[in-house]
Structures are given as structure tokens and as C-alpha cells.
Design a protein around this motif. Structure first.
Motif, short mmCIF file in Angstrom:
data_model
loop_
_atom_site.label_atom_id
_atom_site.label_comp_id
_atom_site.label_asym_id
_atom_site.label_seq_id
_atom_site.Cartn_x
_atom_site.Cartn_y
_atom_site.Cartn_z
N VAL A 238 -1.00 -4.34 -5.21
CA VAL A 238 -0.51 -2.98 -5.05
C VAL A 238 -1.71 -2.04 -4.92
CG1 VAL A 238 0.87 -1.12 -6.05
CG2 VAL A 238 1.53 -3.51 -6.42
N TYR A 239 -1.82 -1.39 -3.77
CA TYR A 239 -2.83 -0.37 -3.55
C TYR A 239 -2.14 0.98 -3.69
CZ TYR A 239 -5.62 -4.18 -1.61
OH TYR A 239 -6.31 -5.36 -1.42
N LEU A 240 -2.48 1.71 -4.74
CA LEU A 240 -1.78 2.94 -5.09
C LEU A 240 -2.64 4.14 -4.72
CD1 LEU A 240 0.88 3.83 -6.46
CD2 LEU A 240 -0.38 3.87 -8.63
N ALA A 241 -2.12 4.96 -3.81
CA ALA A 241 -2.85 6.15 -3.35
C ALA A 241 -2.33 7.39 -4.07
CB ALA A 241 -2.69 6.31 -1.84
N PRO A 242 -3.20 8.35 -4.38
CA PRO A 242 -2.79 9.56 -5.11
C PRO A 242 -2.12 10.57 -4.18
CG PRO A 242 -5.14 9.65 -4.69
CD PRO A 242 -4.68 8.32 -4.17
N LEU A 243 -1.01 10.17 -3.59
CA LEU A 243 -0.25 11.02 -2.68
C LEU A 243 1.20 11.07 -3.14
CD1 LEU A 243 -1.40 9.59 0.79
CD2 LEU A 243 -2.39 11.54 -0.44
N LEU A 244 1.88 12.16 -2.81
CA LEU A 244 3.32 12.28 -3.02
C LEU A 244 3.95 12.72 -1.71
CD1 LEU A 244 3.39 14.12 -6.47
CD2 LEU A 244 4.12 11.78 -6.06
N LEU A 245 4.99 11.99 -1.29
CA LEU A 245 5.66 12.32 -0.03
C LEU A 245 7.07 12.87 -0.22
CD1 LEU A 245 4.60 9.32 2.24
CD2 LEU A 245 3.87 11.70 2.43
N GLY A 246 7.72 12.49 -1.31
CA GLY A 246 9.09 12.94 -1.51
C GLY A 246 10.08 12.16 -0.67
N GLU A 247 9.97 12.31 0.64
CA GLU A 247 10.79 11.52 1.56
C GLU A 247 9.91 10.51 2.27
OE1 GLU A 247 13.41 13.64 4.16
OE2 GLU A 247 13.47 15.37 2.83
N ALA B 139 0.87 -1.17 0.00
CA ALA B 139 0.00 0.00 0.00
C ALA B 139 0.91 1.21 0.00
CB ALA B 139 -0.91 -0.01 1.22
N LEU B 140 0.92 1.96 -1.11
CA LEU B 140 1.96 2.98 -1.26
C LEU B 140 1.49 4.21 -2.00
CD1 LEU B 140 3.24 2.34 -4.42
CD2 LEU B 140 3.81 0.29 -3.17
N THR B 141 2.31 5.24 -1.91
CA THR B 141 2.04 6.50 -2.59
C THR B 141 2.50 6.43 -4.03
OG1 THR B 141 4.20 7.42 -1.99
CG2 THR B 141 2.40 7.72 -0.40
N LEU B 142 2.21 7.47 -4.78
CA LEU B 142 2.62 7.50 -6.18
C LEU B 142 4.13 7.45 -6.34
CD1 LEU B 142 0.20 10.22 -7.61
CD2 LEU B 142 0.11 7.75 -8.03
N ASP B 143 4.86 7.92 -5.34
CA ASP B 143 6.32 7.85 -5.42
C ASP B 143 6.90 6.69 -4.60
OD1 ASP B 143 5.50 9.17 -3.14
OD2 ASP B 143 7.06 10.70 -3.17
N GLY B 144 6.07 5.65 -4.37
CA GLY B 144 6.57 4.39 -3.84
C GLY B 144 6.88 4.36 -2.37
N LYS B 145 6.25 5.23 -1.57
CA LYS B 145 6.50 5.27 -0.13
C LYS B 145 5.36 4.59 0.64
CE LYS B 145 10.29 7.76 -0.55
NZ LYS B 145 10.35 7.88 -2.02
#
Length: 321
Positions: free
Chosen positions: A266-275, A133-139
Motif C-alpha cells: 500500500v502506497y499511501l499519498a497525503p491527498l484527499l479526493l472525496g469522490e 497506490a491510493l489517497t488517504l480516503d482510499g481512492k
């Protein structure tokens, strides 16, 4: 269990239905025969239509071949040969006893249906689903460690439905200690579903007495090893056919390094964390040519998220490369 109505090509009357409800319970054939008896129907001369070749051995239950012969079934149609050498041979024995046998009906679809069940017989280990379960940038968590909730309630309900269909859910001690998960299968309002998977923790660190995993809502097994191959062998010995691995990044990497992951959820959430924390730790891929390739099924919208299921592929390079 069916009986022909008129010509062979005509629709057949359903006399009884059944399915295998779990280890130690009646197999599908026996359950269907029992259903027909409960309806007051004599199945002599009928046709049994089953997914898997009727078993020909005594395990926790008796041979399905014996049950079919005792019932007087005249024809058996099945999709897939039994991959377990100890249980195979049912078709030959039925034919030797005068029963007409046909195999291969909808074989591909049936193989897909029983792929998790058949994996231990073929490979000596459970079918492994790795959940991410992750963000768009794989976090999977922010830089401060927060991870609840990356995905939506709709997505979490979907994930609990998957939990309810597997035999075991596994995490590493790092995830168990950091998140204090319950690893139970629940309804959207938090109620426990009737069937609960085995909760498995991999690693040597001790769980505190207050950990949710130590409650009585579902059984717990701690495998004090970092050897995922040994852990999977132990689970297979305990009759676990399908294990869902939910964390963390180190366990995911160990499974991928050992090449024992059969599918990705893979559960992909429309978020970006960067770090933040990556979904998977390094597992030995140093160049693009060494990358593991997967094949996606059609995406499933879980607004606002997306669910992707990826299967292993033998194609070593992307199409068109």
C-alpha cells in the motif's frame, strides 16, 4: 561453502558463494561449488551452508545432492526443508552417504526469505502481492478518471524496484485499456532495468496494436479469463513464483474474494479526493465481522508518501475486541 578454522565454534573461511539466479540456471549449491573452483579451492571436507535443503531430483538442472557428494563435501547445514515432494529427500540421501547434516538454522528468517518461491510448491499457485497506490480516503483516481500522479517520484522508484524482483506483473483489461501502462521495471530516469518481468493481462477484451504492452521491451501474456484461480494455476504452470497485481479495482476484488492475496503493498499519498474510484470493488464483505484482517510491517517513509506492507493473518478479530 565454508571450511572450519580451528575449533568447531571458530569462524569459518568462506571458500565459495552462490545463489540461484532463476529458472533453468544453476542452483545455489552448484553455483557456490563453481565459485570455489574458480578460486582454485578444493572443497573436500568442507561445509555447505544453504537456505534450502539440497534438492534430490532432476528437473531443468541435476540434483544438488550429486554435486555436493561429487565435490567431497563433509557437512551440510541448511535452514528449511524443501516443500516440493518431488525435490525433497536430499538430507536423507546425504546422511546415507556419510555426510553430516544439520537443519533448522535460522529457519524462520529463511522461510521469510523464500516465502514467494515456496508458495507454488505448497499451494499450486504463485505468491500474490496486491499493489494499491491510493489517497488517504482510499481512492486510486479522481472523479474525472485522472490518476497520474497520486504518488511521488520517490514512491514510483520504490515500486519499480519491486517490479524488478517479481516474475510477473498483472492487470485487468480495464486498466490496460484505460491507462495504457508499460508494466516495465525502470530506473528513476526511465531506463529499462536488466531483468524484466512477464507482463500479464487478465480478461477477454482485445488490446489495440498500439498498446505499450505490445512492444518488445518485455514479454506479454494475455489470459482470456476472469477466473483468477485458473489464471494463477496457468502462471504456476509457467514457473511463475511471484506475481505483482497492479490493477484495477475489479481484479483486486476478484483476488480478495478468492482469498489468494498473500500480501498487500500500500502506497499511501497525503491527498484527499472525496469522490473518485475506490481501490477495491466490493468482494462480498457485508458486515464488519466478515472483514479480512491483515498485519502491518513497520511503515516505510517515502516522503511525502508512506509505504505499508500488510501480511495475511489468521486472527479473525482485532486484538482487544
Amino acid at each position: 561453502m565454508r571450511r572450519a578454522a580451528g575449533p568447531a565454534s571458530a569462524p569459518r573461511e568462506v571458500l565459495g558463494e552462490g545463489w540461484h539466479r532463476g529458472a533453468g540456471t544453476a542452483h545455489a549449491e552448484v553455483a557456490a561449488l563453481a565459485d570455489a573452483r574458480a578460486r582454485g579451492i578444493d572443497v573436500r571436507g568442507a561445509t555447505a551452508v544453504v537456505t534450502l535443503e539440497p534438492c534430490n531430483h532432476t528437473g531443468r538442472t541435476g540434483p544438488c545432492v550429486d554435486a555436493l557428494l561429487d565435490a567431497g563435501v563433509a557437512e551440510v547445514i541448511y535452514a528449511v526443508d524443501d516443500p516440493n515432494p518431488a525435490a525433497a529427500g536430499g538430507a536423507v540421501r546425504l546422511q546415507a552417504s556419510g555426510v553430516t547434516v544439520h537443519s533448522g538454522l535460522e529457519e524462520a528468517a529463511a522461510g521469510e526469505l523464500i516465502r514467494a518461491w515456496a508458495t507454488p510448491a505448497r499451494l499450486g499457485r504463485p505468491f500474490v502481492t496486491l499493489k494499491l497506490a491510493l489517497t488517504l480516503d482510499g481512492k486510486i483516481a479522481a472523479a474525472d478518471g485522472t490518476s497520474q500522479w497520486i504518488t511521488s517520484p520517490t514512491t514510483r522508484a520504490h515500486a519499480h524496484g519491486v517490479r524488478a524482483r517479481v516474475d510477473a506483473i498483472a492487470v485487468g483489461t480495464g486498466t490496460a485499456l484505460a491507462d495504457d501502462p508499460a508494466l516495465t521495471a525502470r530506473t528513476p530516469d526511465g531506463a529499462l532495468l536488466p531483468e524484466q518481468p512477464l507482463r500479464v493481462v487478465l480478461g477477454n477484451r482485445e488490446l489495440p496494436a498500439s498498446a505499450q504492452l505490445r512492444d518488445d521491451r518485455a514479454p506479454l501474456l494475455q489470459l482470456r479469463t476472469h477466473d483468477v484461480t485458473a489464471a494463477l494455476s496457468e502462471l504456476a504452470a509457467r514457473n511463475i513464483h511471484h506475481v505483482l497485481v497492479e490493477g484495477g479495482a475489479t481484479v483486486a476484488a476478484a483476488l480478495l474474494r478468492a482469498d489468494v492475496v498473500d500480501e498487500l503493498h500500500v502506497y499511501l499519498a497525503p491527498l484527499l479526493l472525496g469522490e473518485g474510484t475506490a481501490a477495491v470493488a466490493p468482494f462480498g464483505v457485508g458486515t464488519l465481522a466478515e472483514a479480512r484482517r491483515w498485519r502491518f510491517d513497520a511503515p516505510e517513509p517515502l516522503a511525502p508518501d508512506v509505504f505499508l506492507r500488510a501480511r495475511r493473518t489468521t486472527n479473525p478479530t482485532p486484538e482487544g475486541a
